[in-house]
Structures are given as C-alpha cells and as structure tokens.
Design a protein around this motif. Structure first.
Motif, PDB file in Angstrom:
ATOM      1  N   PRO A   1       0.820  -1.210   0.000  1.00  0.00           N
ATOM      2  CA  PRO A   1       0.000   0.000   0.000  1.00  0.00           C
ATOM      3  C   PRO A   1       0.855   1.261   0.000  1.00  0.00           C
ATOM      4  O   PRO A   1       1.960   1.263   0.544  1.00  0.00           O
ATOM      5  CB  PRO A   1      -0.807  -0.115   1.290  1.00  0.00           C
TER       6      PRO A   1
ATOM      7  N   ASP B   1      18.036   1.715  -4.492  1.00  0.00           N
ATOM      8  CA  ASP B   1      17.959   2.234  -3.131  1.00  0.00           C
ATOM      9  C   ASP B   1      16.526   2.130  -2.612  1.00  0.00           C
ATOM     10  O   ASP B   1      16.263   1.680  -1.497  1.00  0.00           O
ATOM     11  CB  ASP B   1      18.429   3.702  -3.144  1.00  0.00           C
ATOM     12  N   GLU B   2      15.603   2.526  -3.447  1.00  0.00           N
ATOM     13  CA  GLU B   2      14.203   2.564  -3.052  1.00  0.00           C
ATOM     14  C   GLU B   2      13.640   1.166  -2.816  1.00  0.00           C
ATOM     15  O   GLU B   2      12.905   0.951  -1.853  1.00  0.00           O
ATOM     16  CB  GLU B   2      13.387   3.282  -4.132  1.00  0.00           C
TER      17      GLU B   2
ATOM     18  N   ASN C   1      12.299   0.680   0.803  1.00  0.00           N
ATOM     19  CA  ASN C   1      10.851   0.602   0.909  1.00  0.00           C
ATOM     20  C   ASN C   1      10.412  -0.742   1.494  1.00  0.00           C
ATOM     21  O   ASN C   1       9.485  -0.824   2.306  1.00  0.00           O
ATOM     22  CB  ASN C   1      10.246   0.787  -0.489  1.00  0.00           C
TER      23      ASN C   1
ATOM     24  N   PHE D   1      10.997  -0.574   5.171  1.00  0.00           N
ATOM     25  CA  PHE D   1      10.022   0.344   5.771  1.00  0.00           C
ATOM     26  C   PHE D   1       8.671  -0.346   5.934  1.00  0.00           C
ATOM     27  O   PHE D   1       8.031  -0.275   6.983  1.00  0.00           O
ATOM     28  CB  PHE D   1       9.893   1.590   4.892  1.00  0.00           C
ATOM     29  N   LYS D   2       8.248  -1.036   4.883  1.00  0.00           N
ATOM     30  CA  LYS D   2       6.936  -1.690   4.942  1.00  0.00           C
ATOM     31  C   LYS D   2       6.952  -2.904   5.864  1.00  0.00           C
ATOM     32  O   LYS D   2       5.975  -3.188   6.547  1.00  0.00           O
ATOM     33  CB  LYS D   2       6.509  -2.121   3.529  1.00  0.00           C
TER      34      LYS D   2
ATOM     35  N   THR E   1      19.285   4.592   4.373  1.00  0.00           N
ATOM     36  CA  THR E   1      20.436   3.985   3.699  1.00  0.00           C
ATOM     37  C   THR E   1      21.715   4.583   4.261  1.00  0.00           C
ATOM     38  O   THR E   1      21.953   5.788   4.127  1.00  0.00           O
ATOM     39  CB  THR E   1      20.366   4.229   2.184  1.00  0.00           C
ATOM     40  N   ALA E   2      22.545   3.736   4.872  1.00  0.00           N
ATOM     41  CA  ALA E   2      23.814   4.201   5.432  1.00  0.00           C
ATOM     42  C   ALA E   2      24.945   3.976   4.434  1.00  0.00           C
ATOM     43  O   ALA E   2      25.956   4.672   4.460  1.00  0.00           O
ATOM     44  CB  ALA E   2      24.112   3.457   6.732  1.00  0.00           C
ATOM     45  N   ARG E   3      24.758   2.978   3.576  1.00  0.00           N
ATOM     46  CA  ARG E   3      25.784   2.677   2.573  1.00  0.00           C
ATOM     47  C   ARG E   3      25.127   1.929   1.430  1.00  0.00           C
ATOM     48  O   ARG E   3      24.235   1.119   1.651  1.00  0.00           O
ATOM     49  CB  ARG E   3      26.851   1.796   3.231  1.00  0.00           C
TER      50      ARG E   3
ATOM     51  N   LEU F   1      20.838  -2.570  12.193  1.00  0.00           N
ATOM     52  CA  LEU F   1      21.500  -2.515  10.877  1.00  0.00           C
ATOM     53  C   LEU F   1      21.076  -3.715  10.027  1.00  0.00           C
ATOM     54  O   LEU F   1      21.190  -4.855  10.465  1.00  0.00           O
ATOM     55  CB  LEU F   1      23.003  -2.562  11.048  1.00  0.00           C
TER      56      LEU F   1
ATOM     57  N   MET G   1      19.872   1.520   8.253  1.00  0.00           N
ATOM     58  CA  MET G   1      19.677   1.651   9.702  1.00  0.00           C
ATOM     59  C   MET G   1      18.190   1.878   9.962  1.00  0.00           C
ATOM     60  O   MET G   1      17.606   2.837   9.456  1.00  0.00           O
ATOM     61  CB  MET G   1      20.502   2.829  10.218  1.00  0.00           C
TER      62      MET G   1
HETATM   63  C1  LIG Z   1       4.839   2.094  -0.782  1.00  0.00           C
HETATM   64  C2  LIG Z   1       5.542   2.730   0.414  1.00  0.00           C
HETATM   65  C3  LIG Z   1       5.462   4.154   0.561  1.00  0.00           C
HETATM   66  C4  LIG Z   1       6.332   4.729   1.593  1.00  0.00           C
HETATM   67  C5  LIG Z   1       7.675   5.003   1.109  1.00  0.00           C
HETATM   68  C6  LIG Z   1       8.480   5.758   2.094  1.00  0.00           C
HETATM   69  C7  LIG Z   1       9.814   6.066   1.541  1.00  0.00           C
HETATM   70  C8  LIG Z   1      10.777   4.918   1.672  1.00  0.00           C
HETATM   71  C9  LIG Z   1      12.037   5.217   0.970  1.00  0.00           C
HETATM   72  C10 LIG Z   1      13.139   4.328   1.378  1.00  0.00           C
HETATM   73  C11 LIG Z   1      14.281   4.286   0.422  1.00  0.00           C
HETATM   74  C12 LIG Z   1      15.197   5.435   0.475  1.00  0.00           C
HETATM   75  C13 LIG Z   1      16.152   5.361   1.638  1.00  0.00           C
HETATM   76  C14 LIG Z   1      16.965   6.575   1.634  1.00  0.00           C
HETATM   77  O1  LIG Z   1      17.363   7.047   0.613  1.00  0.00           O
HETATM   78  S1  LIG Z   1      17.294   7.317   3.146  1.00  0.00           S
HETATM   79  C15 LIG Z   1      18.104   8.833   2.639  1.00  0.00           C
HETATM   80  C16 LIG Z   1      19.585   8.643   2.441  1.00  0.00           C
HETATM   81  N1  LIG Z   1      20.248   8.254   3.664  1.00  0.00           N
HETATM   82  C17 LIG Z   1      20.364   9.089   4.686  1.00  0.00           C
HETATM   83  O2  LIG Z   1      19.909  10.207   4.672  1.00  0.00           O
HETATM   84  C18 LIG Z   1      21.103   8.551   5.883  1.00  0.00           C
HETATM   85  C19 LIG Z   1      22.041   9.587   6.456  1.00  0.00           C
HETATM   86  N2  LIG Z   1      22.773   8.999   7.576  1.00  0.00           N
HETATM   87  C20 LIG Z   1      22.222   8.943   8.792  1.00  0.00           C
HETATM   88  O3  LIG Z   1      21.150   9.450   9.042  1.00  0.00           O
HETATM   89  C21 LIG Z   1      22.987   8.190   9.844  1.00  0.00           C
HETATM   90  O4  LIG Z   1      24.331   8.068   9.470  1.00  0.00           O
HETATM   91  C22 LIG Z   1      22.411   6.776  10.134  1.00  0.00           C
HETATM   92  C23 LIG Z   1      20.935   6.871  10.559  1.00  0.00           C
HETATM   93  C24 LIG Z   1      22.524   5.841   8.928  1.00  0.00           C
HETATM   94  C25 LIG Z   1      23.167   6.156  11.265  1.00  0.00           C
HETATM   95  O5  LIG Z   1      23.191   7.096  12.292  1.00  0.00           O
HETATM   96  P1  LIG Z   1      23.248   6.741  13.839  1.00  0.00           P
HETATM   97  O6  LIG Z   1      23.524   8.002  14.556  1.00  0.00           O
HETATM   98  O7  LIG Z   1      22.060   5.961  14.245  1.00  0.00           O
HETATM   99  O8  LIG Z   1      24.425   5.757  13.907  1.00  0.00           O
HETATM  100  P2  LIG Z   1      25.996   6.126  13.871  1.00  0.00           P
HETATM  101  O9  LIG Z   1      26.343   6.879  12.622  1.00  0.00           O
HETATM  102  O10 LIG Z   1      26.403   6.722  15.179  1.00  0.00           O
HETATM  103  O11 LIG Z   1      26.603   4.687  13.776  1.00  0.00           O
HETATM  104  C26 LIG Z   1      26.366   3.759  14.844  1.00  0.00           C
HETATM  105  C27 LIG Z   1      26.957   2.418  14.475  1.00  0.00           C
HETATM  106  O12 LIG Z   1      26.170   1.829  13.446  1.00  0.00           O
HETATM  107  C28 LIG Z   1      27.045   1.104  12.601  1.00  0.00           C
HETATM  108  N3  LIG Z   1      26.956   1.632  11.227  1.00  0.00           N
HETATM  109  C29 LIG Z   1      26.477   2.828  10.845  1.00  0.00           C
HETATM  110  N4  LIG Z   1      26.533   2.945   9.506  1.00  0.00           N
HETATM  111  C30 LIG Z   1      27.081   1.804   9.057  1.00  0.00           C
HETATM  112  C31 LIG Z   1      27.394   1.301   7.783  1.00  0.00           C
HETATM  113  N5  LIG Z   1      27.162   1.991   6.656  1.00  0.00           N
HETATM  114  N6  LIG Z   1      27.915   0.088   7.670  1.00  0.00           N
HETATM  115  C32 LIG Z   1      28.160  -0.642   8.749  1.00  0.00           C
HETATM  116  N7  LIG Z   1      27.887  -0.227   9.998  1.00  0.00           N
HETATM  117  C33 LIG Z   1      27.359   0.967  10.141  1.00  0.00           C
HETATM  118  C34 LIG Z   1      28.433   1.212  13.132  1.00  0.00           C
HETATM  119  O13 LIG Z   1      28.647   0.161  14.033  1.00  0.00           O
HETATM  120  C35 LIG Z   1      28.344   2.515  13.894  1.00  0.00           C
HETATM  121  O14 LIG Z   1      29.255   2.596  14.908  1.00  0.00           O
HETATM  122  P3  LIG Z   1      30.720   3.207  14.578  1.00  0.00           P
HETATM  123  O15 LIG Z   1      31.471   2.126  13.878  1.00  0.00           O
HETATM  124  O16 LIG Z   1      30.538   4.423  13.710  1.00  0.00           O
HETATM  125  O17 LIG Z   1      31.279   3.522  15.920  1.00  0.00           O
END
Ligand SMILES: CCCCCCCCCCCCCC(=O)SCCNC(=O)CCNC(=O)[C@H](O)C(C)(C)COP(=O)(O)OP(=O)(O)OC[C@H]1O[C@@H](n2cnc3c(N)ncnc32)[C@H](O)[C@@H]1OP(=O)(O)O
Length: 168
Positions: A38, A95-96, A100, A103-104, A112-114, A142, A165
């Motif tokens: 949905p 990515d999506e 997504n 999320f669902k 997305t962190a990476r 994660l 995340m």
């Molecule tokens: C039909 C449905 C409709 C609805 C649709 C809705 C839309 C859906 C769309 C969805 C699709 C679109 C989606 C999009 O496009 S989302 C948009 C693009 N992404 C972002 O904007 C994310 C930006 N980054 C952040 O917000 C933060 O960095 C996050 C939240 C990711 C973590 O910040 P937080 O402050 O919580 O954590 P921390 O940075 O202190 O790290 C803590 C620990 O976590 C581990 N760790 C962290 N990263 C990694 C990693 N890469 N690999 C391995 N490990 C990793 C690691 O151990 C680290 O510790 P340290 O080793 O650093 O000590």
C-alpha cells in the motif's frame, strides 16, 4: 487486486500495459496473485514512489517470497547518454526497492547508510526492467539488503548491496 487498484488510479500513476503483462507472468511463475504494497500518504512526495510528486517515478511495489519486486519503464527524460538510462536513477530504483521493503516490513523508516552498486549492462530507454530486493542479514538495527535490476533479455543491468539503519 492489483488490476482493480491500478485501474482506479489516474492515468499517469498507472502501471503501463507491458508492466501489467510482466506482472501477470510473475504471478504465473509464483502460482499466486502478488500483493501490492500500500502507498503511504505521509510520504506522497517520495521521488521514487510518491503519488503526489509531479516529477516522481511513481513506482509500484509487490511482495514476493522473502522480498519485493517492481517494474520500471524509463522515459526519454530519464536518460544520460542518448537512449541509455541515467545511472543515478538506476541507483534510485535500487535504493528505493531495498529501503521501501524494510520500511513496509518493519513499520519504521529505514535510512540507507551505505550502498555499493555495480552497473553491469545498460538499460535502454523504453524497455521495461524488473527490480528485486531481498534481505540478507541483520545485526540490531542494521540490515544488509541486496537488490538487482534485470533487463528484458534476462541480463543483469545493475546489482547493489546496501546497509540500512532502522529508526529507533
Ligand atoms: C509504498 C511505500 C510508501 C512509503 C515510502 C516511504 C519512503 C521509503 C524510501 C526508502 C528508500 C530510500 C532510503 C533513503 O534514501 S534514506 C536517505 C539517504 N540516507 C540518509 O539520509 C542517511 C544519512 N545517515 C544517517 O542518518 C545516519 O548516518 C544513520 C541513521 C545511517 C546512522 O546514524 P546513527 O547516529 O544511528 O548511527 P551512527 O552513525 O552513530 O553509527 C552507529 C553504528 O552503526 C554502525 N553503522 C552505521 N553505519 C554503518 C554502515 N554503513 N555500515 C556498517 N555499519 C554501520 C556502526 O557500528 C556505527 O558505529 P561506529 O562504527 O561508527 O562507531
């Protein structure tokens, strides 16, 4: 289920005929109707899936066993070099589909962190590609996901692994 919803949508939000045909083939392969995820009114402006975004991709997502699937048919405005879909937009699709799904499934945003992505073969404008995403593993909040985009001839166009995340 899908076709009723699809027909009720304004034309520009509907899946096209080829996408509907391919969906029916997938349903035949799985031996069941595939349920569409949905839409979420709160995220109506999402570039990839939001219905209110006038320049969005208007994707439709379907649950498949252990994952998610979507189709996309790139238009001329989605190209980079002539006739070739833009790599940045291929990245958006992958990515999506992974984000997504989480999320669902989890009911909370997944950020997305990476994302590691390999572009293997070009996607031609006007062709319909299939995108799939699956969860691989998780540790706490994660989650590692894999995504793939398949061209109409069955070749892999792009594949990605991402780490997301989950929101607390
Ligand atoms: C039909 C449905 C409709 C609805 C649709 C809705 C839309 C859906 C769309 C969805 C699709 C679109 C989606 C999009 O496009 S989302 C948009 C693009 N992404 C972002 O904007 C994310 C930006 N980054 C952040 O917000 C933060 O960095 C996050 C939240 C990711 C973590 O910040 P937080 O402050 O919580 O954590 P921390 O940075 O202190 O790290 C803590 C620990 O976590 C581990 N760790 C962290 N990263 C990694 C990693 N890469 N690999 C391995 N490990 C990793 C690691 O151990 C680290 O510790 P340290 O080793 O650093 O000590």
């Amino acid at each position: 289920m899908e076709s009723i919803q699809n027909n009720m949508l304004p034309q520009h939000l509907q899946m096209n005929e080829t996408e509907r045909k391919l969906l029916a083939e997938e349903e035949k392969k799985y031996g069941t109707k595939l349920m569409e995820m949905p839409k979420d009114q709160k995220y109506g402006m999402c570039f990839a899936c939001g219905e209110e975004n006038p320049v969005g991709l208007h994707l439709h997502f379907f649950w498949i066993p252990n994952g998610v699937m979507a189709f996309f048919t790139p238009k001329p405005e989605h190209q980079s070099y002539n006739g070739r879909m833009h790599g940045g937009l291929i990245t958006v699709l992958l990515d999506e589909i992974m984000g997504n799904y989480l999320f669902k499934k989890e009911g909370v945003p997944a950020y997305t962190a990476r994302i590691d992505l390999r572009f293997r073969t070009p996607v031609q404008i006007g062709t319909t590609i299939r995108c799939e995403g699956h969860e691989v593993k998780r540790k706490g909040r994660l989650v590692v996901m894999e995504g793939v985009i398949i061209n109409p001839d069955g070749t892999v166009a792009a594949e990605a692994t991402s780490t997301l995340m989950l929101e607390k």
